[in-house]
Design a protein around this motif. Structure first.
Motif, PDB file in Angstrom:
ATOM      1  N   PRO A 148       7.240   9.453 -10.068  1.00  0.00           N
ATOM      2  CA  PRO A 148       6.104   9.658 -10.976  1.00  0.00           C
ATOM      3  C   PRO A 148       4.725   9.614 -10.321  1.00  0.00           C
ATOM      4  CG  PRO A 148       7.008   7.459 -11.244  1.00  0.00           C
ATOM      5  CD  PRO A 148       7.949   8.189 -10.340  1.00  0.00           C
ATOM      6  N   LEU A 149       4.606   9.226  -9.067  1.00  0.00           N
ATOM      7  CA  LEU A 149       3.305   9.148  -8.410  1.00  0.00           C
ATOM      8  C   LEU A 149       3.028  10.340  -7.497  1.00  0.00           C
ATOM      9  CD1 LEU A 149       3.183   5.338  -7.516  1.00  0.00           C
ATOM     10  CD2 LEU A 149       2.269   6.501  -9.532  1.00  0.00           C
ATOM     11  N   TYR A 150       3.795  11.404  -7.649  1.00  0.00           N
ATOM     12  CA  TYR A 150       3.656  12.572  -6.777  1.00  0.00           C
ATOM     13  C   TYR A 150       2.632  13.527  -7.386  1.00  0.00           C
ATOM     14  CZ  TYR A 150       5.133  16.440  -3.759  1.00  0.00           C
ATOM     15  OH  TYR A 150       5.166  17.467  -2.845  1.00  0.00           O
ATOM     16  N   SER A 151       1.410  13.469  -6.896  1.00  0.00           N
ATOM     17  CA  SER A 151       0.322  14.238  -7.507  1.00  0.00           C
ATOM     18  C   SER A 151       0.516  15.746  -7.361  1.00  0.00           C
ATOM     19  CB  SER A 151      -1.021  13.819  -6.898  1.00  0.00           C
ATOM     20  OG  SER A 151      -0.994  13.930  -5.489  1.00  0.00           O
ATOM     21  N   TYR A 152       1.169  16.192  -6.285  1.00  0.00           N
ATOM     22  CA  TYR A 152       1.421  17.625  -6.125  1.00  0.00           C
ATOM     23  C   TYR A 152       2.348  18.133  -7.223  1.00  0.00           C
ATOM     24  CZ  TYR A 152      -0.752  17.253  -1.535  1.00  0.00           C
ATOM     25  OH  TYR A 152      -1.655  17.044  -0.512  1.00  0.00           O
TER      26      TYR A 152
END
Length: 260
Positions: A148-152
């Motif tokens: 869930p922290l993958y900004s791409y």
């Protein structure tokens, strides 16, 4: 021959009797201190069982990562903006799908989502675009549930949702997540500026604040990138709006970026 030492015991009347230790009992005590052949065999079998259990537990992830290694050169091509041949695309898709058959990893979903979003950018037919966008959104949502922290991934999901009818609110949610999870991801800033412009009617005041903060970071750290975006895309009014009402900033912006 070793002698057996006598032991003594005092009788109730005060007499002392001598006893010899039993050779049989002494042997039993010695044997009890050593593992028997059967005990050693049990321990050996237990160790073998644990080894097989560890192998069975790790093998699926290992095989999944081997498939991802096959896909890696082609997802790197996608990330560089290169167009895959039909064979290269097939390898990327098949290897990613094969990895998912072995283990529930985020990366195969992200690979497929990135591929579909790249194809979405080149597709002109509106119906086909919505089909591709739906596939991309499905893969990216599955991947982001695991990472869930993958900004791409959030940025690509915002792109996919922005194409789907009635998904503007969810597209803004994905854009917001991208801004929050990767505030210093400079290579995502221009795509997020363009997404913000596309989704402007659905943006909340807090979303505009996040976009303004990002625009100021880009202006201060990578002004050439911002200038290129303004000139190539014709986004002078949009960027000027995001930079705010500070006259000094506006004046510097006009001097720095409005020139050929």
């Amino acid at each position: 021959m070793a002698s057996i030492k006598p032991t003594t015991q005092t009788e109730p009347g005060g007499e002392t009797r001598m006893h010899k230790a039993s050779p049989h009992r002494k042997k039993l005590r010695q044997n009890s201190a050593k593992p028997t052949g059967r005990t050693g065999l049990v321990l050996f079998i237990a160790c073998i069982g644990l080894s097989f259990w560890a192998l069975a537990a790790t093998a699926p992830r290992l095989l999944a990562h081997l498939n991802l290694a096959t896909a890696q050169p082609y997802i790197e091509m996608v990330n560089r903006g290169e167009v895959l041949s039909s064979d290269e695309r097939a390898i990327l898709v098949e290897a990613s799908r094969a990895a998912l058959e072995w283990a529930p990893l985020a990366e195969p979903h992200m690979n497929l989502g990135a591929l579909y979003v790249a194809e979405l950018a080149r597709e002109e037919d509106s119906v086909t675009r919505r089909i591709i966008a739906s596939e991309a959104a499905s893969e990216l949502e599955a991947g982001l549930a695991l990472r869930p922290l993958y900004s791409y991934g959030w940025t690509r999901l915002a792109v996919a949702r922005s194409v789907l009818l009635g998904q503007e609110g969810k597209a803004v949610e994905a854009l917001r997540s991208s801004l929050l999870t990767g505030p210093l991801a400079y290579d995502l800033m221009v795509p997020r500026l363009e997404l913000g412009r596309t989704l402007l009617p659905a943006l909340a005041p807090g979303d505009l604040d996040l976009l303004r903060q990002q625009t100021m970071r880009l202006y201060q750290a990578h002004n050439d990138t911002l200038r290129l975006y303004v000139v190539r895309m014709g986004r002078l009014d949009w960027v000027s709006f995001l930079l705010g009402d500070d006259p000094k900033v506006q004046e510097a912006f006009l001097e720095e970026f409005v020139r050929e």
